[in-house]
Structure formats: C-alpha cells, structure tokens
Design a protein around this motif. Sequence first.
Motif, PDB file in Angstrom:
ATOM      1  N   ASP A  96       0.848  -1.181   0.000  1.00  0.00           N
ATOM      2  CA  ASP A  96       0.000   0.000   0.000  1.00  0.00           C
ATOM      3  C   ASP A  96       0.891   1.240   0.000  1.00  0.00           C
ATOM      4  OD1 ASP A  96      -2.236   1.625   0.150  1.00  0.00           O
ATOM      5  OD2 ASP A  96      -2.366   1.493   2.326  1.00  0.00           O
ATOM      6  N   ILE A  97       0.875   1.978  -1.105  1.00  0.00           N
ATOM      7  CA  ILE A  97       1.723   3.161  -1.230  1.00  0.00           C
ATOM      8  C   ILE A  97       0.844   4.407  -1.174  1.00  0.00           C
ATOM      9  CG2 ILE A  97       3.279   4.423  -2.749  1.00  0.00           C
ATOM     10  CD1 ILE A  97       4.127   1.750  -3.936  1.00  0.00           C
ATOM     11  N   ASN A  98       1.197   5.341  -0.309  1.00  0.00           N
ATOM     12  CA  ASN A  98       0.499   6.612  -0.223  1.00  0.00           C
ATOM     13  C   ASN A  98       1.226   7.591  -1.136  1.00  0.00           C
ATOM     14  OD1 ASN A  98      -0.333   9.235   0.500  1.00  0.00           O
ATOM     15  ND2 ASN A  98      -0.982   8.496   2.509  1.00  0.00           N
ATOM     16  N   ILE A  99       0.658   7.801  -2.333  1.00  0.00           N
ATOM     17  CA  ILE A  99       1.304   8.641  -3.338  1.00  0.00           C
ATOM     18  C   ILE A  99       1.462  10.075  -2.834  1.00  0.00           C
ATOM     19  CG2 ILE A  99       1.070   9.645  -5.644  1.00  0.00           C
ATOM     20  CD1 ILE A  99      -0.222   6.993  -6.506  1.00  0.00           C
ATOM     21  N   ARG A 100       0.409  10.608  -2.200  1.00  0.00           N
ATOM     22  CA  ARG A 100       0.504  11.986  -1.692  1.00  0.00           C
ATOM     23  C   ARG A 100       1.689  12.138  -0.744  1.00  0.00           C
ATOM     24  NH1 ARG A 100      -5.054  11.574  -1.986  1.00  0.00           N
ATOM     25  NH2 ARG A 100      -6.065  13.303  -3.074  1.00  0.00           N
ATOM     26  N   HIS A 101       1.777  11.231   0.199  1.00  0.00           N
ATOM     27  CA  HIS A 101       2.856  11.299   1.188  1.00  0.00           C
ATOM     28  C   HIS A 101       4.219  11.186   0.501  1.00  0.00           C
ATOM     29  CE1 HIS A 101       5.030  10.746   4.926  1.00  0.00           C
ATOM     30  NE2 HIS A 101       5.601   9.682   4.393  1.00  0.00           N
ATOM     31  N   ALA A 102       4.347  10.256  -0.415  1.00  0.00           N
ATOM     32  CA  ALA A 102       5.629  10.032  -1.091  1.00  0.00           C
ATOM     33  C   ALA A 102       6.052  11.261  -1.900  1.00  0.00           C
ATOM     34  CB  ALA A 102       5.545   8.807  -1.998  1.00  0.00           C
ATOM     35  N   VAL A 103       5.125  11.828  -2.653  1.00  0.00           N
ATOM     36  CA  VAL A 103       5.452  12.999  -3.475  1.00  0.00           C
ATOM     37  C   VAL A 103       5.829  14.173  -2.585  1.00  0.00           C
ATOM     38  CG1 VAL A 103       4.516  14.721  -5.083  1.00  0.00           C
ATOM     39  CG2 VAL A 103       4.054  12.288  -5.459  1.00  0.00           C
ATOM     40  N   ILE A 104       5.021  14.443  -1.580  1.00  0.00           N
ATOM     41  CA  ILE A 104       5.292  15.568  -0.688  1.00  0.00           C
ATOM     42  C   ILE A 104       6.626  15.363   0.028  1.00  0.00           C
ATOM     43  CG2 ILE A 104       4.508  16.757   1.404  1.00  0.00           C
ATOM     44  CD1 ILE A 104       1.618  16.389   0.266  1.00  0.00           C
ATOM     45  N   HIS A 105       6.891  14.149   0.481  1.00  0.00           N
ATOM     46  CA  HIS A 105       8.164  13.845   1.145  1.00  0.00           C
ATOM     47  C   HIS A 105       9.350  14.111   0.204  1.00  0.00           C
ATOM     48  CE1 HIS A 105      11.060  11.856   3.740  1.00  0.00           C
ATOM     49  NE2 HIS A 105      11.450  11.158   2.689  1.00  0.00           N
ATOM     50  N   ASN A 106       9.191  13.731  -1.066  1.00  0.00           N
ATOM     51  CA  ASN A 106      10.287  13.872  -2.030  1.00  0.00           C
ATOM     52  C   ASN A 106      10.604  15.314  -2.403  1.00  0.00           C
ATOM     53  OD1 ASN A 106      10.851  11.151  -2.185  1.00  0.00           O
ATOM     54  ND2 ASN A 106       9.511  10.804  -3.926  1.00  0.00           N
ATOM     55  N   VAL A 107       9.645  16.219  -2.266  1.00  0.00           N
ATOM     56  CA  VAL A 107       9.886  17.612  -2.679  1.00  0.00           C
ATOM     57  C   VAL A 107       9.938  18.594  -1.509  1.00  0.00           C
ATOM     58  CG1 VAL A 107       8.971  17.256  -5.005  1.00  0.00           C
ATOM     59  CG2 VAL A 107       7.450  18.077  -3.191  1.00  0.00           C
ATOM     60  N   THR A 108       9.639  18.138  -0.305  1.00  0.00           N
ATOM     61  CA  THR A 108       9.684  19.024   0.853  1.00  0.00           C
ATOM     62  C   THR A 108      11.093  19.584   1.012  1.00  0.00           C
ATOM     63  OG1 THR A 108       7.892  17.920   2.004  1.00  0.00           O
ATOM     64  CG2 THR A 108       9.431  19.130   3.372  1.00  0.00           C
TER      65      THR A 108
END
Length: 68
Positions: A2-14
């Motif tokens: 189960d991958i949370n895309i929102r979390h992953a994207v936000i984490h990668n660009v924060t």
Amino acid sequence: MDINIRHAVIHNVTGNSQEELEDTIIDAIESGEEKMLPGLGVLFEVIWNHSSDQDKREMLQALESGLK
C-alpha cells in the motif's frame, strides 16, 4: 503493498527550492510518462489548497483557455 502517493510525493519535494520544484514539474511534463501524472496531481493539489480565491479563478481561466 500500500503506497500513499501523496505522502511520497510531498516527502520527495519538501524543502526543495523554487528552482528545484520548477525542474521537477518541467521534467515530469517533458517526459510524457503517464506514471508522472499522479505526482503532478499532488503538486497541483498543494497549489490549489494554498491559493487565494482570485488565484483559483485565474488558474481556472488558464485551464479553460488551454482546453479550447
């Protein structure tokens, strides 16, 4: 898995600078890869949620113009 895309994207660009964010957006668009679309959607969601009503109207006008 189960991958949370929102979390992953936000984490990668924060913490990225405006230049880095611009590069990320341009790279995603220019690559033309379908797999990049969810990430762009997450970034648009962040923009939308942090925009004034006037900014939202301007984005909608630009979108409407671009789709004609």
